[in-house]
Write an enzyme that holds these catalytic residues in place. Structure first.
Site, PDB file in Angstrom:
ATOM      1  N   LYS A   1       0.856  -1.176   0.000  1.00  0.00           N
ATOM      2  CA  LYS A   1       0.000   0.000   0.000  1.00  0.00           C
ATOM      3  C   LYS A   1       0.897   1.233   0.000  1.00  0.00           C
ATOM      4  O   LYS A   1       1.719   1.418   0.891  1.00  0.00           O
ATOM      5  CB  LYS A   1      -0.911  -0.006   1.227  1.00  0.00           C
TER       6      LYS A   1
ATOM      7  N   GLU B   1       8.853   0.712  11.433  1.00  0.00           N
ATOM      8  CA  GLU B   1       9.944   1.693  11.352  1.00  0.00           C
ATOM      9  C   GLU B   1       9.288   3.056  11.447  1.00  0.00           C
ATOM     10  O   GLU B   1       8.596   3.493  10.521  1.00  0.00           O
ATOM     11  CB  GLU B   1      10.727   1.515  10.048  1.00  0.00           C
TER      12      GLU B   1
ATOM     13  N   CYS C   1      12.956  10.574   8.340  1.00  0.00           N
ATOM     14  CA  CYS C   1      12.917  10.224   9.767  1.00  0.00           C
ATOM     15  C   CYS C   1      14.302  10.089  10.375  1.00  0.00           C
ATOM     16  O   CYS C   1      14.458  10.223  11.592  1.00  0.00           O
ATOM     17  CB  CYS C   1      12.129   8.938   9.964  1.00  0.00           C
TER      18      CYS C   1
ATOM     19  N   GLU D   1       8.947  15.544  16.186  1.00  0.00           N
ATOM     20  CA  GLU D   1       9.444  15.410  14.813  1.00  0.00           C
ATOM     21  C   GLU D   1       8.738  16.432  13.919  1.00  0.00           C
ATOM     22  O   GLU D   1       7.521  16.378  13.740  1.00  0.00           O
ATOM     23  CB  GLU D   1       9.209  13.999  14.300  1.00  0.00           C
TER      24      GLU D   1
END
Length: 482
Positions: free
Chosen positions: A179, A253, A287, A387
């Site tokens: 996906k 992750e 990231c 973040e």
């Protein structure tokens, strides 16, 4: 303009359940790049059914490992031959600067080769020597595919994220429903073309652009045996809860807020030059970037001044232009999210060294953010803990090495990090104390042979190399009497 009105389901191009196509627009100037079919729940059901049939009754899981490896090698060669086209497509739809997408193509080759070596060296079936010499039976250990894998990846680096999951999953003999984000519809259709040409058997792979709601339908599907996810920590928590309820295998992750520690003896110009890439690559939308810069108090203003000069030197603009370093954010809402964090940093009392919430002059039509540097940041500020996923750096002062390690580890995340020093030995001593999954010393590149993944809220499980392949295998023990 590109029109892709079919979905790649079970290795075949089929009409979607709903005929409406999604407009893919340039984050640089909002021009229309293409129109692409999107998957809904019914399309997911078809893909999982095809994957289930191919795994339970098809040849792929029962194919010799060497044959699967040969198909992956063929796919990798086909991808290499179209590297320029792939890089340009990602830049157009993502806004990633061309230098970044081009540089990433050889990295993909290295990533695949590391998985191939792991598969070649793996003992798929072995007899284990007994620990007790008096036993009268053999212990046989087999490594077998898990089943149907639902792989869900983010938009920021689509080919890398897809490769990290598809390569080991397929080498292990699994079937996969991948996906992908709607924003990556164009490049991921190229990926489907390449796998179709490589000769995977029917049913083994589906690639579906779809929204978040459809993602949840996929990962919750009873026909799925393992979930492999890359994305935000918030989404990862939701996926982990679903996997726990259904006892599915899962690897996650997730996010990061990584620290780069510049030690007192470091070569500051070299460190700042390295952080240009290690902290601001891919427009800050990665990231693993080291966006918390930890500087010793004795050299603090020197480091802040060098970072200011570096940040101000970066060209912001059209990602297709060869000298552009920072392109636009992928979407307008992402642009506004980053700008809101810049405004938050100012409100929290951080010193705005350069940049700010203004959109770069002449780039108002795109999703642009001015690269921004904050100093006098306390590690407890939200801009130091959350973040941001954009070109925003914060500089935090520390007293000594113990203080630097404490600050670096004072985070819910633990994905990446870096240490800069005049000696590798000193840097390694600090690196060993960091609670994070990957640490680079003096700007070294990441390894695809070692495991990649996070501590704490940065994830569960590992990708790349031997451990990455192992995450897509079940271990079976068979005993037999002599």
């Amino acid at each position: 303009m590109i029109i892709r009105d079919r979905l790649f389901v079970g290795g075949r191009w089929v009409a979607p359940n709903t005929p409406n196509l999604l407009d893919i627009r340039s984050p640089h100037d909002q021009s229309l790049l293409g129109r692409v079919a999107q998957a809904g729940d019914a399309d997911v059901d078809r893909a999982v059914e095809a994957a289930r049939e191919a795994f339970d009754h098809g040849p792929w899981p029962r194919t010799e490992p060497a044959e699967r490896q040969e198909i992956i090698r063929r796919w990798n060669k086909l991808r290499e031959a179209r590297a320029d086209e792939i890089a340009a497509t990602i830049s157009a739809e993502n806004g990633s600067a061309g230098w970044f997408t081009r540089m990433g193509q050889p990295f993909l080759t290295r990533q695949v080769n590391a998985y191939l070596r792991a598969a070649e060296e793996l003992r798929w079936e072995e007899i284990v020597e007994p620990s007790d010499p008096s036993v009268s039976f053999d212990t046989i250990v087999r490594r077998e595919a898990i089943g149907v894998v639902a792989a869900v990846i983010p938009w920021n680096s689509p080919f890398s994220a897809a490769t990290a999951k598809l390569t080991p999953a397929l080498l292990a003999g699994n079937t996969v429903v991948l996906k992908v984000s709607p924003e990556n519809s164009l490049s991921m259709m190229l990926l489907a073309d390449l796998f179709a040409e490589a000769g995977l058997p029917d049913g083994v792979l589906s690639i579906l652009p779809a929204d978040r709601e459809t993602s949840e339908h996929l990962i919750s599907h009873p026909g799925v045996d393992k979930i492999a996810f890359t994305g935000s920590t918030r989404a990862g928590r939701r996926i982990a809860s679903i996997a726990g309820e259904q006892l599915k295998r899962v690897s996650l992750e997730l996010g990061g807020k990584s620290a780069a520690i510049i030690l007192e003896d470091a070569d500051v110009p070299a460190a700042v030059a390295g952080l240009r890439f290690g902290s601001l690559a891919n427009n800050g939308e990665a990231c693993i970037l080291q966006t918390r810069i930890l500087a010793p108090r004795g050299r603090y203003e020197e480091i802040v001044g060098a970072l200011k000069e570096m940040v101000e030197s970066l060209k912001v603009g059209d990602p297709a232009e060869p000298d552009t370093f920072v392109g636009p954010m992928i979407r307008a809402d992402q642009q506004q999210r980053v700008i809101s964090y810049i405004e938050l940093g100012i409100a929290e009392g951080a010193r705005l060294v350069t940049g700010g919430p203004r959109i770069p002059v002449g780039l108002e039509r795109g999703n642009y953010v001015t690269p921004t540097l904050f100093a006098d940041v306390d590690n407890g500020m939200r801009v130091a803990q959350e973040e941001i996923f954009g070109p925003v750096l914060v500089v935090i002062a520390y007293d000594d090495e113990d203080d630097a390690v404490r600050i670096a580890n004072d985070s819910e995340y633990g994905l990446s990090g870096g240490v800069w020093s005049a000696t590798d030995e000193r840097a390694l001593a600090v690196a060993r104390r960091l609670r994070t999954g990957t640490v680079t010393v003096n700007g070294s590149p990441m390894s695809f042979d070692g495991p990649f993944g996070g501590f704490k809220a940065s994830g569960i499980g590992r990708e790349y190399g031997k451990l990455g392949l192992a995450g897509y295998l079940e271990n079976k023990t068979v005993t037999r009497n002599h």
